[in-house]
Design an enzyme around this catalytic site. Structure first.
Site, PDB file in Angstrom:
ATOM      1  N   TYR A   1     -13.315  -6.604   4.917  1.00 44.25           N
ATOM      2  CA  TYR A   1     -12.060  -6.735   4.168  1.00 44.25           C
ATOM      3  C   TYR A   1     -11.797  -8.222   3.998  1.00 44.25           C
ATOM      4  O   TYR A   1     -11.788  -8.973   4.974  1.00 44.25           O
ATOM      5  CB  TYR A   1     -10.887  -6.079   4.906  1.00 44.25           C
ATOM      6  CG  TYR A   1      -9.571  -6.360   4.204  1.00 44.25           C
ATOM      7  CD1 TYR A   1      -9.161  -5.568   3.125  1.00 44.25           C
ATOM      8  CD2 TYR A   1      -8.773  -7.451   4.557  1.00 44.25           C
ATOM      9  CE1 TYR A   1      -7.992  -5.846   2.444  1.00 44.25           C
ATOM     10  CE2 TYR A   1      -7.600  -7.737   3.878  1.00 44.25           C
ATOM     11  CZ  TYR A   1      -7.213  -6.933   2.826  1.00 44.25           C
ATOM     12  OH  TYR A   1      -6.059  -7.223   2.136  1.00 44.25           O
TER      13      TYR A   1
ATOM     14  N   TYR B   1       0.844  -1.203   0.000  1.00 47.11           N
ATOM     15  CA  TYR B   1       0.000   0.000   0.000  1.00 47.11           C
ATOM     16  C   TYR B   1       0.883   1.257   0.000  1.00 47.11           C
ATOM     17  O   TYR B   1       0.683   2.163   0.812  1.00 47.11           O
ATOM     18  CB  TYR B   1      -0.943   0.012   1.214  1.00 47.11           C
ATOM     19  CG  TYR B   1      -1.654  -1.297   1.431  1.00 47.11           C
ATOM     20  CD1 TYR B   1      -2.682  -1.688   0.574  1.00 47.11           C
ATOM     21  CD2 TYR B   1      -1.304  -2.159   2.467  1.00 47.11           C
ATOM     22  CE1 TYR B   1      -3.335  -2.896   0.743  1.00 47.11           C
ATOM     23  CE2 TYR B   1      -1.945  -3.377   2.633  1.00 47.11           C
ATOM     24  CZ  TYR B   1      -2.954  -3.736   1.773  1.00 47.11           C
ATOM     25  OH  TYR B   1      -3.591  -4.936   1.934  1.00 47.11           O
TER      26      TYR B   1
ATOM     27  N   ASP C   1     -15.013 -15.691   7.044  1.00 48.02           N
ATOM     28  CA  ASP C   1     -13.599 -15.362   6.885  1.00 48.02           C
ATOM     29  C   ASP C   1     -13.037 -15.073   8.271  1.00 48.02           C
ATOM     30  O   ASP C   1     -13.261 -14.002   8.831  1.00 48.02           O
ATOM     31  CB  ASP C   1     -13.475 -14.142   5.950  1.00 48.02           C
ATOM     32  CG  ASP C   1     -12.039 -13.655   5.792  1.00 48.02           C
ATOM     33  OD1 ASP C   1     -11.157 -14.149   6.522  1.00 48.02           O
ATOM     34  OD2 ASP C   1     -11.814 -12.777   4.939  1.00 48.02           O
TER      35      ASP C   1
ATOM     36  N   LYS D   1      -3.367 -16.001   8.512  1.00 51.36           N
ATOM     37  CA  LYS D   1      -2.609 -15.139   9.428  1.00 51.36           C
ATOM     38  C   LYS D   1      -1.951 -15.903  10.597  1.00 51.36           C
ATOM     39  O   LYS D   1      -0.851 -16.379  10.437  1.00 51.36           O
ATOM     40  CB  LYS D   1      -3.501 -14.012   9.932  1.00 51.36           C
ATOM     41  CG  LYS D   1      -3.714 -12.937   8.858  1.00 51.36           C
ATOM     42  CD  LYS D   1      -4.087 -11.579   9.446  1.00 51.36           C
ATOM     43  CE  LYS D   1      -3.951 -10.484   8.434  1.00 51.36           C
ATOM     44  NZ  LYS D   1      -5.126 -10.273   7.586  1.00 51.36           N
TER      45      LYS D   1
END
Ligand SMILES: *Cc1c(COP(=O)(O)O)cnc(C)c1O
Length: 436
Positions: A155, A28, A254, A283
């Site tokens: 997200y 980003y 998710d 993660k």
């Protein structure tokens, strides 16, 4: 002697920074006008060692993954042992004990009925696989369903299919309006413990209107992570499970951000007492050591996928089920199985609540909230990333604020004094942000 920078060999911090700015594109980030990146040359426990000699407490767990901290002896040993056997082997036509052991463990700790595990190399890809599973499931039933249904504020990753279910305002849809499929967005669940009847009515109506074309509802349960660090009551997850069951639509949860204890429950779907048809994890699965994610599903989904024209799930990453990652993930899940994380997360929650109270009422602070090992200061307007980062570093803490959020997701092994320090750094960051 080589002229190149060698990993592990001490180098001058200024030289590293100059080479990094010249060649390395960060997440980003602009390549032509890069923001500062601080070289890290080592990490131990909950501390990061910067190339300039500073040592700081890690408030981020390396994007929420390093739950047991760095250089954990058990995880290090698991990686080394596996290195002595094999680092990798292809997964097409071959299998290995690490993958099998990890699949067993994942099935055991997730909701009853999630039986099958597809491994992939990152969270975004695991959501891509979930979407593919859902669409192939409908193909198997002779229907072409390509629309997804989600809630605003989410997200789910940076790849194209996942971007399309990220929040349409905050998720940069405007950049990609012509390239992204148009999915259906329900309102973001409001706060509060009880289910809001207005939200339920609106969401139900929207889902009912699209029931014939929607393949699956995709949401992050209980915490919307990178979309805004917002929390909602488990009652909303339960309600979505009821609605999807009633309308015969698949539910994809998710849990890449919420999984493995972060919210105070091992998985948010267990706290909501629901079982999704498809579950994504990533993660923290490898405790921040290696990149790996997984998509779990029920036998019914598997039958649907494999009963279709293809007869197979058409996906297969090169590094699928990487043995090094699988070995560390198994060791991580064995550490979690001791249950020590519960007390650790509860302690962090209490420490953050106490420490972050000082941010309430500060100028430009819109909200302060804590859930499990997640602490958030939401600001009015976007944060000045540089000012907040530098204020936190001055307090000896690494934070990575974004959007209108100064937040922490520390390693579970963070001690009480370091939790206090992280909270102080966040408050100091909020003060610095108010001054700019
Ligand atoms: C981080 C995250 C992803 C994407 O995972 P990557 O490994 O970065 O691709 C997807 N969904 C949620 C909820 C996440 O927190």
């Amino acid at each position: 002697m080589s002229d190149f920078v060698t990993p592990g060999v001490p180098a001058d911090a200024a030289e590293l920074i100059a080479l990094d700015r010249a060649h390395v594109w960060h997440p980003y980030a602009s390549m032509t006008d890069p923001a500062p990146a601080y070289p890290v040359v080592g990490a131990q426990g909950v501390r990061l060692q910067f190339a300039d000699g500073r040592e700081v407490v890690d408030g981020m767990s390396s994007w929420w993954a390093a739950i047991h901290g760095y250089r954990h002896p058990v995880l290090d040993a698991a990686a080394r042992d596996q290195l002595d056997r094999m680092s990798h082997v292809m997964f097409g036509g071959l299998t290995h004990p690490g993958a099998i052991g990890l699949a067993q463990r994942l099935v055991a700790i997730t909701g009853e009925g999630l039986e099958h595990v597809f491994f992939s190399d990152s969270g975004s890809v695991s959501v891509e696989v979930a979407i593919k599973m859902a669409m192939q499931y409908w193909q198997g039933r002779g229907e072409s369903r390509t629309r997804l249904f989600t809630i605003r504020g989410g997200y789910h990753g940076d790849t194209f299919a996942t971007m399309a279910v990220c929040d349409p305002v905050g998720g940069m849809h405007s950049l990609w309006a012509d390239a992204l499929p148009q999915h259906v967005f329900a309102p973001r669940p409001p706060g509060g413990e009880d289910l809001d009847p207005g939200w339920l009515a609106e969401t139900r109506q929207l889902l009912e209107r699209h029931r014939g074309e929607v393949a699956a509802v995709v949401v992050e349960p209980i915490v919307q992570n990178a979309g805004g660090m917002r929390f909602h009551s488990p009652a909303y997850v339960t309600a979505l499970r009821k609605l999807t069951t009633e309308f015969g639509i698949l539910l994809i949860l998710d849990e890449i951000g919420t999984g493995f204890g972060r919210t105070g429950a091992m998985f948010a779907h267990l706290a909501a007492d629901v079982v999704p048809d498809i579950l994504c994890v990533g993660k923290a699965m490898t405790a921040g050591y290696l990149t790996m994610a997984a998509t779990l599903c029920t036998p019914e989904v598997a039958r649907g996928v494999c009963g279709g024209g293809a007869g197979l799930l058409m996906h297969g990453p090169t590094y699928m089920a990487n043995p090094l990652a699988a070995a560390v993930a198994c060791a991580n899940l064995d550490l979690l199985a001791t249950g020590a994380w519960r007390e650790q997360v509860t302690g962090i929650e209490a420490g953050l609540r106490a420490g972050l109270a000082a941010a309430e009422g500060l100028p430009k602070v819109a909200d302060v909230r804590v859930l499990g090992a997640i602490g958030v200061i939401e600001t009015v307007g976007p944060v000045d990333v540089r000012a907040v980062t530098e204020a936190a570093l001055a307090s000896g803490v690494w934070l990575r604020p974004f959007s209108n959020l100064i937040y922490t997701m520390p390693p579970y092994v963070t001690g009480a004094a370091d939790v206090t320090r992280i909270a102080e750094a966040m408050v100091s960051g909020a003060r610095a942000n108010a001054r700019v």
